[in-house]
Design a protein around this motif. Structure first.
Motif, mmCIF file in Angstrom:
data_model
loop_
_atom_site.group_PDB
_atom_site.id
_atom_site.type_symbol
_atom_site.label_atom_id
_atom_site.label_comp_id
_atom_site.label_asym_id
_atom_site.label_seq_id
_atom_site.Cartn_x
_atom_site.Cartn_y
_atom_site.Cartn_z
ATOM 1 N N THR A 63 0.812 -1.217 0.000
ATOM 2 C CA THR A 63 0.000 0.000 0.000
ATOM 3 C C THR A 63 0.849 1.272 0.000
ATOM 4 O OG1 THR A 63 -0.194 -0.210 2.410
ATOM 5 C CG2 THR A 63 -2.000 -1.055 1.090
ATOM 6 N N ARG A 64 1.971 1.238 0.681
ATOM 7 C CA ARG A 64 2.824 2.428 0.706
ATOM 8 C C ARG A 64 3.351 2.743 -0.691
ATOM 9 N NH1 ARG A 64 7.865 3.628 4.862
ATOM 10 N NH2 ARG A 64 8.408 5.675 4.019
ATOM 11 N N LYS A 65 3.789 1.710 -1.396
ATOM 12 C CA LYS A 65 4.299 1.896 -2.751
ATOM 13 C C LYS A 65 3.190 2.370 -3.685
ATOM 14 C CE LYS A 65 6.642 -0.557 -6.516
ATOM 15 N NZ LYS A 65 7.164 -1.868 -6.985
ATOM 16 N N LEU A 66 2.009 1.735 -3.576
ATOM 17 C CA LEU A 66 0.883 2.120 -4.422
ATOM 18 C C LEU A 66 0.464 3.562 -4.157
ATOM 19 C CD1 LEU A 66 -1.291 -1.117 -4.160
ATOM 20 C CD2 LEU A 66 -0.170 -0.256 -6.220
ATOM 21 N N MET A 67 0.459 3.934 -2.887
ATOM 22 C CA MET A 67 0.076 5.291 -2.496
ATOM 23 C C MET A 67 1.038 6.318 -3.084
ATOM 24 S SD MET A 67 -2.023 7.042 -0.361
ATOM 25 C CE MET A 67 -2.032 8.529 0.642
ATOM 26 N N GLU A 68 2.322 6.017 -3.012
ATOM 27 C CA GLU A 68 3.328 6.969 -3.488
ATOM 28 C C GLU A 68 3.392 7.021 -5.011
ATOM 29 O OE1 GLU A 68 6.848 5.750 -1.437
ATOM 30 O OE2 GLU A 68 6.272 6.754 0.436
ATOM 31 N N GLU A 69 3.070 5.899 -5.659
ATOM 32 C CA GLU A 69 3.096 5.871 -7.124
ATOM 33 C C GLU A 69 1.861 6.526 -7.734
ATOM 34 O OE1 GLU A 69 3.560 1.791 -8.179
ATOM 35 O OE2 GLU A 69 5.752 1.820 -7.971
ATOM 36 N N ALA A 70 0.742 6.472 -7.012
ATOM 37 C CA ALA A 70 -0.500 7.050 -7.527
ATOM 38 C C ALA A 70 -0.397 8.570 -7.536
ATOM 39 C CB ALA A 70 -1.677 6.603 -6.675
ATOM 40 N N ARG A 71 -0.667 9.167 -8.651
ATOM 41 C CA ARG A 71 -0.606 10.617 -8.766
ATOM 42 C C ARG A 71 -1.939 11.233 -8.367
ATOM 43 N NH1 ARG A 71 0.539 11.242 -14.758
ATOM 44 N NH2 ARG A 71 0.291 13.468 -14.276
ATOM 45 N N GLY A 72 -1.873 12.403 -7.767
ATOM 46 C CA GLY A 72 -3.098 13.093 -7.404
ATOM 47 C C GLY A 72 -3.653 12.658 -6.059
ATOM 48 N N ASN A 73 -4.919 12.977 -5.848
ATOM 49 C CA ASN A 73 -5.571 12.801 -4.551
ATOM 50 C C ASN A 73 -6.122 11.372 -4.397
ATOM 51 O OD1 ASN A 73 -6.505 13.790 -2.040
ATOM 52 N ND2 ASN A 73 -8.540 14.175 -2.908
ATOM 53 N N THR A 74 -5.209 10.394 -4.431
ATOM 54 C CA THR A 74 -5.588 8.987 -4.299
ATOM 55 C C THR A 74 -5.101 8.438 -2.967
ATOM 56 O OG1 THR A 74 -5.623 8.522 -6.673
ATOM 57 C CG2 THR A 74 -5.249 6.660 -5.212
ATOM 58 N N LEU A 75 -6.023 7.839 -2.229
ATOM 59 C CA LEU A 75 -5.723 7.233 -0.935
ATOM 60 C C LEU A 75 -5.753 5.716 -1.072
ATOM 61 C CD1 LEU A 75 -5.436 7.392 2.219
ATOM 62 C CD2 LEU A 75 -7.944 7.356 2.295
ATOM 63 N N VAL A 76 -4.674 5.058 -0.667
ATOM 64 C CA VAL A 76 -4.613 3.597 -0.685
ATOM 65 C C VAL A 76 -4.372 3.118 0.740
ATOM 66 C CG1 VAL A 76 -3.581 1.558 -1.739
ATOM 67 C CG2 VAL A 76 -3.522 3.745 -2.961
ATOM 68 N N THR A 77 -5.247 2.248 1.229
ATOM 69 C CA THR A 77 -5.099 1.734 2.590
ATOM 70 C C THR A 77 -4.971 0.213 2.561
ATOM 71 O OG1 THR A 77 -7.434 1.277 3.101
ATOM 72 C CG2 THR A 77 -6.673 3.566 3.332
ATOM 73 N N PRO A 78 -4.420 -0.371 3.621
ATOM 74 C CA PRO A 78 -4.438 -1.837 3.729
ATOM 75 C C PRO A 78 -5.884 -2.320 3.863
ATOM 76 C CG PRO A 78 -2.930 -0.846 5.326
ATOM 77 C CD PRO A 78 -3.748 0.264 4.768
ATOM 78 N N GLU A 79 -6.100 -3.598 3.650
ATOM 79 C CA GLU A 79 -7.449 -4.160 3.745
ATOM 80 C C GLU A 79 -7.816 -4.390 5.215
ATOM 81 O OE1 GLU A 79 -7.335 -7.601 1.226
ATOM 82 O OE2 GLU A 79 -7.593 -6.423 -0.599
ATOM 83 N N LEU A 80 -8.091 -3.282 5.887
ATOM 84 C CA LEU A 80 -8.386 -3.329 7.318
ATOM 85 C C LEU A 80 -9.773 -2.790 7.660
ATOM 86 C CD1 LEU A 80 -4.957 -2.118 8.777
ATOM 87 C CD2 LEU A 80 -5.927 -4.420 8.947
ATOM 88 N N ALA A 81 -10.576 -2.503 6.645
ATOM 89 C CA ALA A 81 -11.893 -1.911 6.912
ATOM 90 C C ALA A 81 -12.721 -2.780 7.848
ATOM 91 C CB ALA A 81 -12.643 -1.689 5.602
ATOM 92 N N TRP A 82 -12.641 -4.074 7.677
ATOM 93 C CA TRP A 82 -13.459 -5.006 8.463
ATOM 94 C C TRP A 82 -12.898 -5.265 9.857
ATOM 95 C CZ3 TRP A 82 -11.508 -9.634 10.398
ATOM 96 C CH2 TRP A 82 -10.201 -9.947 9.980
ATOM 97 N N TYR A 83 -11.642 -4.907 10.076
ATOM 98 C CA TYR A 83 -10.883 -5.408 11.218
ATOM 99 C C TYR A 83 -11.032 -4.525 12.455
ATOM 100 C CZ TYR A 83 -6.966 -7.766 13.552
ATOM 101 O OH TYR A 83 -6.192 -8.494 14.421
ATOM 102 N N SER A 84 -11.862 -4.974 13.382
ATOM 103 C CA SER A 84 -12.018 -4.295 14.668
ATOM 104 C C SER A 84 -12.264 -5.351 15.740
ATOM 105 C CB SER A 84 -13.197 -3.313 14.630
ATOM 106 O OG SER A 84 -14.434 -4.010 14.591
#
Length: 312
Positions: free
Chosen positions: A262-283
């Motif tokens: 995700t860090r690499k994808l986030m830094e490679e994506a140009r503009g206002n793009t947010l990339v997060t790990p697949e943690l939405a479900w995890y609580s």
């Protein structure tokens, strides 16, 4: 009834849950991450059985060959809501019931989507890529109040997203194949993409929904619009097209989950793009609810009852 339970750690369940499952049948725990086929005891067992499986254990892949190799298999009870990693039609032909676990992470996923929405709305991905140095020209964000949330699919999560976004002062419109008699305005996919400020794909991933969002929809989005989604929603549209639209400043932003770097994808994506790990479900609450519902489904299946069958 023998119950083969494939999980990473049997302590995932409470003592009372394990006790209840043992009352329903003979429980055989198989711990660790391995293909199902390596469990020789399962393949050699000729008695009637059900298999309960955490998809992470088999790396989200259960082949027809593996399923067919299990003698007298009556049901597969999966820990996840998603069942696209199993050929349910094949199981139906083989008279094997597939049961998923539902509605255990609704609040967690919805809260994550809200978090992503706020970050994209306030240009946090751009601020991050600019080294946290304030640029009043590039970092002008927007408020959610008064904006339109377009929700694609109003199942459990889609409905909860609608409630939360309404509480944030947003107008909600939705698309669904069926009229749910909702208090929100139903619209077409074409109109939703033309009018919504924040678009939330909330459909289950399957052959019917794969790439349901067409190129023509993406290209009609407003310049101020954004797409926000949790895994596995990017499978519903061409993710690369959306990334290019953001990079070219054709739309405001994009927020999505990824199982990759995700860090690499986030830094490679140009503009206002947010990339997060697949943690939405995890609580913490999700894990407690999941163990409760999964064990309940296992007990029901051991008694030949299938409340959450996905392949009738």
């Amino acid at each position: 009834m023998n119950i083969y339970l494939f999980c990473q750690n049997k302590n995932y369940f409470s003592k009372n849950q394990v006790k209840a499952m043992k009352k329903a049948g003979r429980v055989i725990f198989v711990e660790g991450i391995n293909p199902i086929g390596v469990c020789k005891k399962l393949i050699a067992d000729k008695s009637n059985k059900i298999v309960a499986i955490d998809p992470d254990v088999c790396l989200w892949k259960l082949t027809n060959k593996e399923i067919e190799s299990i003698p007298n298999l009556k049901a597969i009870i999966i820990q996840s809501t998603s069942f696209s990693w199993i050929d349910t039609d094949f199981c139906r032909i083989k008279k094997i019931t597939v049961i998923n676990t539902r509605d255990y992470c609704t609040n967690a996923v919805t809260e994550w989507l809200l978090m992503m929405t706020l970050m994209v709305a306030r240009k946090l991905p751009t601020v991050y890529k600019d080294g946290w140095k304030v640029d009043f020209n590039r970092h002008l964000g927007m408020e959610l109040h008064g904006k339109t949330a377009g929700i694609i699919g109003v199942g459990t999560i889609g409905t909860r997203v609608a409630q939360v976004m309404t509480a944030m002062g947003m107008k909600v419109v939705y698309w669904s194949k069926h009229d749910h008699g909702s208090i929100y305005d139903q619209t077409t996919l074409t109109k939703l993409f033309k009018t919504a400020d924040f678009i939330y794909p909330c459909l289950a991933k399957n052959n019917e929904t794969k790439k349901i969002i067409k190129m023509k929809h993406l290209r009609t989005m407003k310049k101020t619009a954004s797409i926000i989604c949790a895994a596995p929603q990017p499978a519903l549209f061409d993710k690369e097209t959306v990334l290019k639209l953001v990079a070219k400043n054709k739309i405001n932003g994009f927020g999505f989950e990824s199982g990759g770097d995700t860090r690499k994808l986030m830094e490679e994506a140009r503009g206002n793009t947010l990339v997060t790990p697949e943690l939405a479900w995890y609580s913490k609450e999700t894990l407690i609810t999941n163990a409760k519902k999964w064990s309940k489904n296992i007990i029901a299946a051991a008694k030949n009852k299938y409340p959450d069958m996905v392949n009738p």
